[in-house]
Design an enzyme around this catalytic site. Structure first.
Site, PDB file in Angstrom:
ATOM      1  CE  LYS A  57      -8.296   6.113   8.088  1.00 48.90           C
ATOM      2  NZ  LYS A  57      -8.417   5.847   6.642  1.00 48.90           N
ATOM      3  CG  ASN A  58      -5.761   2.745   7.152  1.00 46.30           C
ATOM      4  OD1 ASN A  58      -6.762   3.445   7.021  1.00 46.30           O
ATOM      5  ND2 ASN A  58      -4.546   3.180   6.866  1.00 46.30           N
ATOM      6  NE  ARG A 111      -7.768   5.479  -3.904  1.00 45.53           N
ATOM      7  CZ  ARG A 111      -7.271   4.283  -3.740  1.00 45.53           C
ATOM      8  NH1 ARG A 111      -7.284   3.712  -2.547  1.00 45.53           N
ATOM      9  NH2 ARG A 111      -6.765   3.639  -4.752  1.00 45.53           N
ATOM     10  CB  CYS A 139      -7.202  11.888  -3.071  1.00 46.49           C
ATOM     11  SG  CYS A 139      -5.868  10.894  -2.434  1.00 46.49           S
ATOM     12  NE  ARG A 187      -4.451   6.579  -2.680  1.00 43.74           N
ATOM     13  CZ  ARG A 187      -4.942   6.701  -1.451  1.00 43.74           C
ATOM     14  NH1 ARG A 187      -5.230   7.882  -0.969  1.00 43.74           N
ATOM     15  NH2 ARG A 187      -5.153   5.646  -0.685  1.00 43.74           N
ATOM     16  N   PRO A 188      -4.393   4.992  -8.474  1.00 43.26           N
ATOM     17  CG  PRO A 188      -2.546   4.035  -9.559  1.00 43.26           C
ATOM     18  CD  PRO A 188      -2.923   5.115  -8.592  1.00 43.26           C
ATOM     19  CB  ILE A 189      -8.216   0.688  -8.436  1.00 47.64           C
ATOM     20  CG1 ILE A 189      -9.137   1.058  -9.607  1.00 47.64           C
ATOM     21  CG2 ILE A 189      -8.457   1.581  -7.247  1.00 47.64           C
ATOM     22  CD1 ILE A 189     -10.610   0.666  -9.344  1.00 47.64           C
ATOM     23  CG  ASP A 190      -2.775  -0.226 -11.908  1.00 47.57           C
ATOM     24  OD1 ASP A 190      -2.911   0.524 -10.929  1.00 47.57           O
ATOM     25  OD2 ASP A 190      -1.672  -0.687 -12.255  1.00 47.57           O
ATOM     26  CG  ASP A 238      -1.061   6.356   6.121  1.00 42.14           C
ATOM     27  OD1 ASP A 238      -0.990   6.981   5.053  1.00 42.14           O
ATOM     28  OD2 ASP A 238      -1.869   5.427   6.302  1.00 42.14           O
ATOM     29  NE  ARG A 269     -11.177  10.441   4.968  1.00 38.55           N
ATOM     30  CZ  ARG A 269      -9.970  10.229   4.442  1.00 38.55           C
ATOM     31  NH1 ARG A 269      -9.226  11.224   4.064  1.00 38.55           N
ATOM     32  NH2 ARG A 269      -9.511   9.008   4.269  1.00 38.55           N
TER      33      ARG A 269
HETATM   34  C1  UD1 Z   1      -3.576   2.149   2.180  1.00 29.40           C
HETATM   35  C2  UD1 Z   1      -3.998   3.008   3.336  1.00 29.40           C
HETATM   36  C3  UD1 Z   1      -3.328   4.385   3.268  1.00 29.40           C
HETATM   37  C4  UD1 Z   1      -1.817   4.224   3.153  1.00 29.40           C
HETATM   38  C5  UD1 Z   1      -1.477   3.296   2.007  1.00 29.40           C
HETATM   39  C6  UD1 Z   1       0.010   2.985   1.924  1.00 29.40           C
HETATM   40  C7  UD1 Z   1      -6.260   2.277   3.869  1.00 29.40           C
HETATM   41  C8  UD1 Z   1      -7.694   2.594   3.926  1.00 29.40           C
HETATM   42  N1  UD1 Z   1      -5.450   3.178   3.316  1.00 29.40           N
HETATM   43  O1  UD1 Z   1      -4.051   2.772   0.981  1.00 29.40           O
HETATM   44  O2  UD1 Z   1      -3.667   5.086   4.463  1.00 29.40           O
HETATM   45  O3  UD1 Z   1      -1.236   5.486   2.924  1.00 29.40           O
HETATM   46  O4  UD1 Z   1      -2.158   2.041   2.154  1.00 29.40           O
HETATM   47  O5  UD1 Z   1       0.462   2.411   3.089  1.00 29.40           O
HETATM   48  O6  UD1 Z   1      -5.827   1.263   4.350  1.00 29.40           O
HETATM   49  N2  UD1 Z   1      -0.981   1.610  -6.533  1.00 29.40           N
HETATM   50  C9  UD1 Z   1      -0.992   1.351  -7.887  1.00 29.40           C
HETATM   51  N3  UD1 Z   1      -2.028   0.604  -8.374  1.00 29.40           N
HETATM   52  C10 UD1 Z   1      -3.017   0.093  -7.595  1.00 29.40           C
HETATM   53  C11 UD1 Z   1      -2.975   0.370  -6.212  1.00 29.40           C
HETATM   54  C12 UD1 Z   1      -1.937   1.135  -5.709  1.00 29.40           C
HETATM   55  O7  UD1 Z   1      -0.123   1.770  -8.633  1.00 29.40           O
HETATM   56  O8  UD1 Z   1      -3.923  -0.589  -8.101  1.00 29.40           O
HETATM   57  C13 UD1 Z   1       0.114   2.439  -5.972  1.00 29.40           C
HETATM   58  C14 UD1 Z   1      -0.360   3.686  -5.256  1.00 29.40           C
HETATM   59  O9  UD1 Z   1      -0.564   4.760  -6.134  1.00 29.40           O
HETATM   60  C15 UD1 Z   1       0.771   3.935  -4.287  1.00 29.40           C
HETATM   61  C16 UD1 Z   1       1.227   2.523  -3.918  1.00 29.40           C
HETATM   62  O10 UD1 Z   1       0.754   1.685  -4.969  1.00 29.40           O
HETATM   63  O11 UD1 Z   1       1.825   4.609  -4.924  1.00 29.40           O
HETATM   64  C17 UD1 Z   1       0.701   2.023  -2.601  1.00 29.40           C
HETATM   65  O12 UD1 Z   1      -0.717   2.231  -2.530  1.00 29.40           O
HETATM   66  P1  UD1 Z   1      -1.677   1.248  -1.738  1.00 29.40           P
HETATM   67  O13 UD1 Z   1      -0.868   0.376  -0.840  1.00 29.40           O
HETATM   68  O14 UD1 Z   1      -2.577   0.557  -2.691  1.00 29.40           O
HETATM   69  O15 UD1 Z   1      -2.544   2.258  -0.873  1.00 29.40           O
HETATM   70  P2  UD1 Z   1      -4.014   1.967  -0.374  1.00 29.40           P
HETATM   71  O16 UD1 Z   1      -4.136   0.513  -0.107  1.00 29.40           O
HETATM   72  O17 UD1 Z   1      -4.977   2.599  -1.273  1.00 29.40           O
END
Ligand code: UD1
Length: 434
Positions: free
Chosen positions: A22-23, A104, A128, A133-136, A320, A412
């Site tokens: 899925k991911n 997301r 969530c 879950r920031p996207i910075d 996960d 999901r």
């Molecule tokens: C993906 C996976 C999710 C998995 C996660 C970590 C998908 C669809 N989802 O989520 O199942 O649990 O990887 O292996 O593939 N962070 C920031 N800023 C950002 C982005 C992330 O601080 O802009 C932080 C997050 O809060 C978290 C860490 O970085 O603490 C890792 O998150 P991230 O690897 O980005 O998770 P996803 O890619 O969203």
């Protein structure tokens, strides 16, 4: 609302076909927004998150067609027909709040839209059940590539005049690398002018899978699978054929299902190389794991040794699978310690496991899991995708009947989970409100 009714105590035995990831599928589908002509994806699982991505791609001008299942046996899962994605119109740029709040991974359209259509409007995801879950980091990467960005009414609006420009950038954050952020920026850089070097990139197999897809489309990406990815920008990408990698989290979940039921499972179409840290922990627990070609044989003796485990970015133990391992360790012969370093608040399953007789105590981002002799069936509530899987695993071995509510969380991310479990002996049924 649907639930699972599970009667515990059955020993699982037999073959399980592991689905495509899925991911991997979600960002790969989003990457198709950048290709000219048709892309055919094989192994994409049938899941509600995939349906959401199909809908989003439809809104963004793609024609998406799922073929009937008639694939040849041998080189991958045969459950589903291939998925064709063709861009037919490029007038829209928006991933709306309605879609991002349910899935997301919709934010993966940001890089492809920006690089190909020069504009992306993406709803900023809120927190969530697994934490903030920031996207910075996604946004920082796009800005480094030359995008202008502002926020408005909960949306991130990104634009670029002409082409994005490659550069060298650091993409790590306070919690380490970001998986989807790396993929998003890598996609954008694939169509940028000049070379981009992503330092501190995520090494997860899903990043490598997307890089392999992009290279088939004509991109020039090297170093994926390491923390430094090099992307030489190209002017255009063309549709291709690609099979997504097996779902390592589904595979790990079934390995734990074998372990917790003292069972014996043969996991077909799986890749043990992607699960090295999981195998390492499971072997310490006392689980026997063997590989023959693309099949994993997983079996367990009665005793579950307590272990310490810390989640980490790949190749470390994946966050996960943290909840699922906790369910297993609830029955350990002593005290286990689990530390969550990727999503420090990801512990909503603790309270539910304790309702089933578990003895888990959380302290910050660490949980002490005191093993008990047995778990008991109880009504419990699924709270997020992987936490729900942990409750199903606990229910498989619990004494009596467990009702797991809100299984839409499981739908999901686990394809036909109750059918796959029932086929190897689990007593599980899906019911509508009872
Ligand atoms: C993906 C996976 C999710 C998995 C996660 C970590 C998908 C669809 N989802 O989520 O199942 O649990 O990887 O292996 O593939 N962070 C920031 N800023 C950002 C982005 C992330 O601080 O802009 C932080 C997050 O809060 C978290 C860490 O970085 O603490 C890792 O998150 P991230 O690897 O980005 O998770 P996803 O890619 O969203």
């Amino acid at each position: 609302m649907e639930s699972f009714i599970i009667r515990g105590g059955a020993r699982l035995k037999g073959k399980v076909e592991i689905s495509g990831s899925k991911n991997s599928s979600l960002p790969i589908m989003a990457a198709c927004l950048m290709a000219e002509g048709k892309t055919t994806l094989r192994g994409v699982p049938r899941l509600s998150d995939i349906d959401s991505m199909v809908k989003l791609l439809g809104d963004l001008g793609c024609h998406v067609y799922r073929h009937e299942a008639k694939e040849s046996v041998g080189d991958g899962p045969t459950l589903n027909g291939p998925l064709d994605i063709t861009v037919t119109e490029e007038k829209k740029f928006e991933a709306s709040y309605e879609i991002v709040k349910t899935m997301r991974a919709s934010i993966c359209t940001m890089g492809p839209l920006l690089a190909k259509r020069k504009k992306a409007i993406v709803s900023i995801p809120g927190g969530c059940n697994i934490g903030d879950r920031p996207i910075d980091l996604h946004l920082r990467g796009m800005v480094k590539l030359g995008a202008e960005y502002h926020t408005q009414n909960g949306y991130a609006i990104l634009e670029v005049k002409g082409r994005l420009k490659g550069c060298r950038m650091y993409l790590g954050g306070a919690q380490g690398p970001t998986v989807l952020g790396t993929i998003n920026v890598m996609c954008a850089a694939a169509l940028a002018e000049g070379e981009t070097v992503l330092v501190g990139a995520a090494c997860e197999p899903e990043v490598g899978d997307c890089a392999n897809l992009l290279n088939k489309m004509g991109a020039k990406i090297t170093g994926h699978g390491t923390p430094e990815i090099r992307i030489e920008g190209v002017e255009k990408l063309t549709g291709c054929e690609h099979r997504v990698i097996p779902d390592r989290i589904e595979c790990g979940t079934f390995m734990i299902a074998a372990a917790i039921t003292n069972g014996e499972l043969e996991l077909k179409h799986s890749n043990l190389d992607h699960l090295i840290a999981v195998v390492d922990r499971l072997e310490d627990v006392g689980v026997k794991v063997e590989r023959q070609n693309g099949t994993i044989f997983c079996s367990s003796q009665r005793r579950i040794n307590p272990v310490e485990m810390t989640t980490q970015p790949y190749p470390g133990f994946p966050t996960d699978l943290q909840a699922q391992l906790m369910a297993l360790l609830c029955l350990g012969d002593g005290m286990s310690v689990i530390t969550e370093r990727v999503f420090p608040d990801r512990f909503t399953h603790v309270g539910e496991l304790n309702r089933m007789g578990g003895r888990v105590r959380k302290e910050g981002s660490t949980a002490g899991v005191q093993g008990v002799k047995e778990l008991q069936g109880a009504p419990v509530m699924a709270s997020d995708l992987r936490a729900s899987a942990a409750l199903v695993l606990a229910a498989l071995v619990a004494k009596g009947e467990t009702k797991v509510d809100r299984v839409y969380h499981i739908d999901r991310g686990y394809e036909k989970i109750e059918q796959k479990l029932a086929a190897v002996g689990a007593r599980i049924e899906r019911v509508k409100e009872r």
